[in-house]
Write a protein that holds these residues in place. Structure first.
Motif, PDB file in Angstrom:
ATOM      1  N   ILE A  92      16.015  25.748 -16.337  1.00 35.72           N
ATOM      2  CA  ILE A  92      16.766  24.649 -15.893  1.00 35.72           C
ATOM      3  C   ILE A  92      18.319  25.210 -15.781  1.00 35.72           C
ATOM      4  CG2 ILE A  92      18.307  22.564 -16.901  1.00 35.72           C
ATOM      5  CD1 ILE A  92      15.970  21.994 -18.754  1.00 35.72           C
ATOM      6  N   GLN A  93      18.714  26.137 -16.554  1.00 37.66           N
ATOM      7  CA  GLN A  93      20.095  26.715 -16.209  1.00 37.66           C
ATOM      8  C   GLN A  93      20.123  27.818 -15.020  1.00 37.66           C
ATOM      9  OE1 GLN A  93      21.878  28.060 -20.176  1.00 37.66           O
ATOM     10  NE2 GLN A  93      20.256  26.982 -21.022  1.00 37.66           N
ATOM     11  N   ILE A  94      18.943  28.362 -14.802  1.00 40.71           N
ATOM     12  CA  ILE A  94      18.815  29.150 -13.622  1.00 40.71           C
ATOM     13  C   ILE A  94      18.896  28.279 -12.411  1.00 40.71           C
ATOM     14  CG2 ILE A  94      17.099  30.276 -11.897  1.00 40.71           C
ATOM     15  CD1 ILE A  94      15.870  31.394 -14.436  1.00 40.71           C
ATOM     16  N   ALA A  95      18.461  27.079 -12.068  1.00 38.64           N
ATOM     17  CA  ALA A  95      18.496  26.103 -11.194  1.00 38.64           C
ATOM     18  C   ALA A  95      19.934  25.581 -11.218  1.00 38.64           C
ATOM     19  CB  ALA A  95      17.580  25.097 -11.430  1.00 38.64           C
ATOM     20  N   ARG A  96      20.499  25.404 -12.287  1.00 38.40           N
ATOM     21  CA  ARG A  96      21.873  24.843 -12.220  1.00 38.40           C
ATOM     22  C   ARG A  96      22.651  25.744 -11.563  1.00 38.40           C
ATOM     23  NH1 ARG A  96      22.535  22.669 -17.784  1.00 38.40           N
ATOM     24  NH2 ARG A  96      21.215  20.853 -17.371  1.00 38.40           N
ATOM     25  N   MET A  97      22.642  27.101 -11.985  1.00 38.15           N
ATOM     26  CA  MET A  97      23.688  28.038 -11.658  1.00 38.15           C
ATOM     27  C   MET A  97      23.392  28.405 -10.148  1.00 38.15           C
ATOM     28  SD  MET A  97      24.258  30.454 -14.647  1.00 38.15           S
ATOM     29  CE  MET A  97      25.924  31.001 -14.368  1.00 38.15           C
ATOM     30  N   GLY A  98      22.539  27.885  -9.540  1.00 39.95           N
ATOM     31  CA  GLY A  98      22.292  28.234  -8.151  1.00 39.95           C
ATOM     32  C   GLY A  98      21.715  29.607  -7.858  1.00 39.95           C
TER      33      GLY A  98
ATOM     34  N   LEU B 166      13.092  14.066 -39.627  1.00 38.27           N
ATOM     35  CA  LEU B 166      12.907  14.155 -38.004  1.00 38.27           C
ATOM     36  C   LEU B 166      11.682  14.742 -37.557  1.00 38.27           C
ATOM     37  CD1 LEU B 166      16.742  15.277 -36.747  1.00 38.27           C
ATOM     38  CD2 LEU B 166      15.533  13.172 -36.432  1.00 38.27           C
ATOM     39  N   MET B 167      11.244  15.861 -38.327  1.00 41.39           N
ATOM     40  CA  MET B 167      10.036  16.455 -38.309  1.00 41.39           C
ATOM     41  C   MET B 167       8.897  15.745 -38.393  1.00 41.39           C
ATOM     42  SD  MET B 167       8.418  20.128 -39.551  1.00 41.39           S
ATOM     43  CE  MET B 167       7.679  19.470 -40.915  1.00 41.39           C
ATOM     44  N   LEU B 168       8.648  14.792 -39.376  1.00 39.36           N
ATOM     45  CA  LEU B 168       7.716  14.068 -39.605  1.00 39.36           C
ATOM     46  C   LEU B 168       7.900  13.065 -38.598  1.00 39.36           C
ATOM     47  CD1 LEU B 168       7.653  13.807 -43.270  1.00 39.36           C
ATOM     48  CD2 LEU B 168       5.664  14.623 -41.920  1.00 39.36           C
ATOM     49  N   THR B 169       8.661  12.193 -38.266  1.00 38.60           N
ATOM     50  CA  THR B 169       8.820  11.132 -37.226  1.00 38.60           C
ATOM     51  C   THR B 169       8.725  11.755 -35.939  1.00 38.60           C
ATOM     52  OG1 THR B 169      11.279  10.990 -37.306  1.00 38.60           O
ATOM     53  CG2 THR B 169       9.961   9.623 -38.910  1.00 38.60           C
ATOM     54  N   GLN B 170       9.564  12.581 -35.495  1.00 41.03           N
ATOM     55  CA  GLN B 170       9.614  12.857 -34.141  1.00 41.03           C
ATOM     56  C   GLN B 170       8.534  13.993 -33.585  1.00 41.03           C
ATOM     57  OE1 GLN B 170      11.511  10.802 -32.363  1.00 41.03           O
ATOM     58  NE2 GLN B 170      12.161   9.910 -33.948  1.00 41.03           N
ATOM     59  N   GLY B 171       7.855  14.656 -34.604  1.00 42.59           N
ATOM     60  CA  GLY B 171       7.011  15.822 -34.214  1.00 42.59           C
ATOM     61  C   GLY B 171       7.806  17.081 -34.126  1.00 42.59           C
ATOM     62  N   VAL B 172       6.783  18.221 -34.152  1.00 42.26           N
ATOM     63  CA  VAL B 172       7.416  19.389 -34.116  1.00 42.26           C
ATOM     64  C   VAL B 172       7.704  19.897 -32.704  1.00 42.26           C
ATOM     65  CG1 VAL B 172       6.214  20.085 -36.178  1.00 42.26           C
ATOM     66  CG2 VAL B 172       5.114  20.134 -34.176  1.00 42.26           C
ATOM     67  N   TYR B 173       7.353  19.374 -31.782  1.00 35.81           N
ATOM     68  CA  TYR B 173       7.304  19.818 -30.342  1.00 35.81           C
ATOM     69  C   TYR B 173       8.825  19.565 -29.917  1.00 35.81           C
ATOM     70  CZ  TYR B 173       2.586  19.701 -30.567  1.00 35.81           C
ATOM     71  OH  TYR B 173       0.989  20.162 -30.651  1.00 35.81           O
ATOM     72  N   ASP B 174       9.341  20.162 -28.904  1.00 37.54           N
ATOM     73  CA  ASP B 174      10.575  19.918 -27.935  1.00 37.54           C
ATOM     74  C   ASP B 174       9.962  18.609 -27.327  1.00 37.54           C
ATOM     75  OD1 ASP B 174      10.502  22.872 -28.612  1.00 37.54           O
ATOM     76  OD2 ASP B 174      12.479  22.583 -27.266  1.00 37.54           O
ATOM     77  N   ARG B 175      11.383  17.774 -27.440  1.00 34.28           N
ATOM     78  CA  ARG B 175      11.138  16.564 -26.672  1.00 34.28           C
ATOM     79  C   ARG B 175      12.221  16.585 -25.395  1.00 34.28           C
ATOM     80  NH1 ARG B 175      10.986  10.970 -29.087  1.00 34.28           N
ATOM     81  NH2 ARG B 175      10.751   9.665 -27.470  1.00 34.28           N
ATOM     82  N   ALA B 176      11.567  16.193 -24.276  1.00 30.16           N
ATOM     83  CA  ALA B 176      12.321  16.578 -23.114  1.00 30.16           C
ATOM     84  C   ALA B 176      13.114  15.146 -22.695  1.00 30.16           C
ATOM     85  CB  ALA B 176      11.412  16.507 -22.033  1.00 30.16           C
ATOM     86  N   TYR B 177      14.319  15.461 -22.319  1.00 26.88           N
ATOM     87  CA  TYR B 177      14.997  14.425 -21.735  1.00 26.88           C
ATOM     88  C   TYR B 177      14.671  13.942 -20.393  1.00 26.88           C
ATOM     89  CZ  TYR B 177      19.149  13.491 -25.123  1.00 26.88           C
ATOM     90  OH  TYR B 177      19.782  13.030 -26.232  1.00 26.88           O
TER      91      TYR B 177
ATOM     92  N   TYR C 237      22.116  18.688 -21.632  1.00 26.24           N
ATOM     93  CA  TYR C 237      22.447  19.859 -21.007  1.00 26.24           C
ATOM     94  C   TYR C 237      21.321  21.021 -20.805  1.00 26.24           C
ATOM     95  CZ  TYR C 237      25.537  23.943 -19.674  1.00 26.24           C
ATOM     96  OH  TYR C 237      26.252  24.910 -18.968  1.00 26.24           O
ATOM     97  N   TYR C 238      20.735  21.032 -21.975  1.00 31.57           N
ATOM     98  CA  TYR C 238      19.652  22.072 -21.920  1.00 31.57           C
ATOM     99  C   TYR C 238      18.103  21.499 -21.847  1.00 31.57           C
ATOM    100  CZ  TYR C 238      23.192  24.898 -24.112  1.00 31.57           C
ATOM    101  OH  TYR C 238      24.432  25.376 -24.278  1.00 31.57           O
ATOM    102  N   GLY C 239      18.156  20.191 -21.547  1.00 33.70           N
ATOM    103  CA  GLY C 239      16.975  19.532 -21.148  1.00 33.70           C
ATOM    104  C   GLY C 239      15.924  18.937 -22.247  1.00 33.70           C
TER     105      GLY C 239
END
Lengths: 385, 300
Positions: A244-250, B117-128, B217-219
């Motif tokens: 994501i950051q690679i794309a954002r930084m162009g 949070l782990m129990l209710t939302q799961g252990v995986y990353d959740r995407a925005y 920001y980090y997705g």
């Protein structure tokens, strides 16, 4: 009023912990009457949880397939353990599996967990078949009961460098890893090989495990203007924010990653920013009857991750060997395991004397949100799209 | 020069997030001398509330900025209530006992909330949901994305609003008075319990906003994201002078910029090391932090 407030506060706290329990009981019950007990080891919590659960689910799928065939030896039960990809916790989990009297362990995911966990398991004469740890050292300690279903990183780095020089015709490469036994080992291999094949290494940076902000490193990469950016991170959840950051930084540089980022989670998290990323991964023919059977059984766990099929094959291989030996005696099972040669879901399964099963790395590419075979380093040919 | 500017932009973005979270640590410390270890988890809970609300609203087809605004407001409200609940149930009953027992219960709360949070939302990353704020522009060769502008903008807005609240309103005055002397302020008619509760709520709301922006920001968000960020933000609060609001803002910015510059010019391997070296160096020469913790006027 006061009591109502207290009640409300309690409710709010509970809102954070409300659901989620209640699945585990059944597994326990099955374990009590089991004939064969195998363990799985992998990160079930923490940032690599997706990969650890893939392994566990792969083994569960294999048990489901093999159970009807085991006859008087069965039924087979699974004891999943969480190593959180941490060397100390891996050893503790291995000791727990020993005291639970398992006869084989499928795992672990991270090489940095597999290597230390192998010590107590080998001393207890328990099989360890790793579906995912690609670091060379895993099978180089001469352990008698250590096997590996996936490929090796020395082969993987060869495929990666060949792709960069022969197909991408790259002159300069920038390397980043996140300092684990696996990711740094692989990145170091690539660095060494690049230097000897005329590919200039413009920089080799190490980021911390669990970092999400890569802006500083990426600014350096952008300024170095490499032809290829080689990303060696421990899993897809670590790679997604970087993409994501690679794309954002162009940054328009070609990106080559490795087997650890092969996971549907990558596209889920990085979305369109994952498009066009190359990675090295073991070749799997998804049209074989063995793979189709696996995919059918695995369906209830969701989409297979990177090493689901390898975990499935590892467990099948062990159970086939037990069936042939007619007992779980380690020596007899080992003899049978060495004789195995069957078409697994991931590849042809045939273990060598040192426990390895051979590598077959190809280059894949992310296209329209899916992993596609792209280039074959054996013959330098593109796969048909 | 381009690289320098780019690193500065990166550092300010990161520093803004640290500052928002650091404020919660510093305000709570200022008023009841408690290091609220559960604060990082409130930040994570905010990130999750954000992803739940934003995903839902995006699916309903609302325009991105409406989604962001409404989600920020609602999630900040939720986090404020959550922090007040934690304070009421866990910290308040222990207010007259030793500071160590409150500190330990704060640690316990942190573990409780993280596992919750782990129990209710799961252990995986959740995407925005997909890029809500796309694109960017260039200044002097440095790439500034609109997402960074949003983060810095929201951060500055919240910091200005907080400053106004603390230094220009009656509530702010009451907060400062309680921080200086709880008994005395109670004697002049300030409801100390309510003020403490409010302080927790404000700190949590700021952390929550930070959680949502970090997620965007980090997705993605993960249940344990509050731990590392909490440690960094706490260091920022200490660096600025714990208990000092202006100090926390400054400390956050300093830690963010140092981290990025250390990674950019020395080695990314050692970025945390350098952040902590600066922290130790500052504390060695100024044990109370850059701004000092005992500037009575700015302490909350």
């Amino acid at each position: 009023m006061k009591r109502a407030l207290y009640f409300l506060s309690l409710l709010l706290l509970v809102s954070v912990v409300a659901t989620g329990c209640g699945e585990k009981k059944e597994e326990k019950k099955a374990a009590a009457v089991a004939g064969i007990k195998i363990g799985s080891l992998g990160p079930l919590t923490g940032q690599y949880a997706a990969d650890g659960n893939d392994i566990k689910n792969g083994v569960l799928a294999a048990i489901e397939v093999m159970n009807p065939e085991m006859g008087a030896l069965g039924p087979v039960a699974l004891q999943p353990e969480d190593d959180a990809c941490d060397p100390r916790q891996a050893v503790a989990a291995a000791n727990k599996l020993i005291s639970e009297k398992v006869t084989a362990v499928i795992g672990a995911y991270c090489s940095s967990a597999t290597i230390p966990a192998a010590e107590p398991l080998m001393a207890a004469k328990i099989f360890m078949i790793t579906p995912a740890s690609t670091n060379e050292k895993v099978t180089e300690s001469g352990h008698k009961f250590m096997f590996r279903t996936c490929g090796r990183d020395d082969d993987q780095s060869k495929a990666a460098v060949k792709f960069m020089t022969d197909h991408l015709k790259a002159k300069g490469v920038y390397i980043v890893d996140d300092k684990t036994t696996y990711s740094q080992g692989l990145a170091d291999n690539v660095e060494k090989l690049s230097a000897s094949s005329g590919l200039k290494v413009l920089g080799h940076e190490h980021v911390n495990q669990g970092d999400k902000d890569f802006s500083a490193v990426l600014t350096k990469v952008k300024a170095a203007k490499p032809d290829v950016f080689y990303v060696s991170l421990q899993n897809s959840a670590a790679a997604a924010p970087m993409l994501i950051q690679i794309a954002r930084m162009g940054i328009k540089t070609k990106i080559l990653a490795q087997d650890a980022v092969y996971h549907p989670q990558l596209m889920e998290l990085a979305k369109k920013d994952a498009e066009g990323v190359y990675l090295t991964f073991g070749y799997t023919d998804k049209e074989t009857p063995a793979y189709k059977k696996f995919a059918e059984t695995y369906k209830k766990f969701g989409e297979p991750g990177a090493y689901s099929a390898y975990a499935y094959d590892s467990a099948i291989a062990y159970l086939k060997a037990v069936k042939a030996a007619g007992s779980t005696d380690p020596e007899k099972v080992k003899a049978e395991l060495m004789k195995l040669d069957f078409a697994g879901a991931s590849k042809q399964i045939k273990y060598k004397e040192n426990g390895d099963s051979g590598s077959n790395y190809v280059i894949q590419v992310v296209k329209d949100g899916k992993f596609d075979n792209f280039w074959n380093p054996e013959n330098g040919q593109l796969y048909k799209q | 020069m381009e690289v320098f500017l780019q690193q500065l932009v990166n550092g300010i973005t990161l520093g803004g997030v640290y500052a928002l979270v650091a404020l919660g640590y510093t305000m709570v410390y200022g008023i009841i001398q408690l290091i609220n270890f559960a604060h990082g988890e409130i930040f994570a809970a905010g990130g999750y509330m954000g992803v739940i609300l934003i995903s839902w609203m995006v699916a309903q087809g609302y325009p991105p900025f409406v989604c962001l605004g409404v989600a920020l407001a609602l999630a900040m409200g939720y986090c404020a209530l959550l922090a007040m609940a934690v304070e009421k149930l866990v910290y308040k009953p222990l207010r007259s006992s030793s500071r160590l027992s409150v500190l330990l219960s704060a640690l316990g709360m942190s573990i409780f909330l993280q596992n919750g949070l782990m129990l209710t939302q799961g252990v995986y990353d959740r995407a925005y949901p997909g890029e809500m704020v796309q694109g960017g522009f260039e200044i002097g060769g440095a790439m500034v994305s609109y997402m960074q502008v949003v983060i810095v903008g929201v951060t500055v807005f919240l910091l200005v609003a907080l400053n106004g609240l603390v230094f220009r309103t009656r509530i702010g005055k009451a907060m400062r008075a309680t921080a200086q002397d709880k008994t005395m302020s109670a004697l002049v008619g300030i409801n100390a319990s309510r003020i403490i509760s409010l302080t927790f709520a404000i700190g949590a709301a700021l952390a929550c906003a930070a959680g949502i922006m970090v997620g965007m920001y980090y997705g993605s968000v993960r249940y344990d994201m509050g731990f590392v960020l909490g440690v960094k933000a706490f260091s920022a609060a200490v660096l600025g002078g714990i208990g000092n609001i202006t100090g926390a803002m400054l400390g956050g910015l300093v830690i963010g910029i140092i981290e990025v510059f250390a990674a950019g010019y020395i080695s990314s391997e050692y970025k945390d090391v350098f952040a902590f070296i600066i922290l130790i160096a500052v504390l060695y020469f100024r044990p109370t932090g850059i701004m000092g913790e005992n500037v009575d006027d700015t302490r909350v």
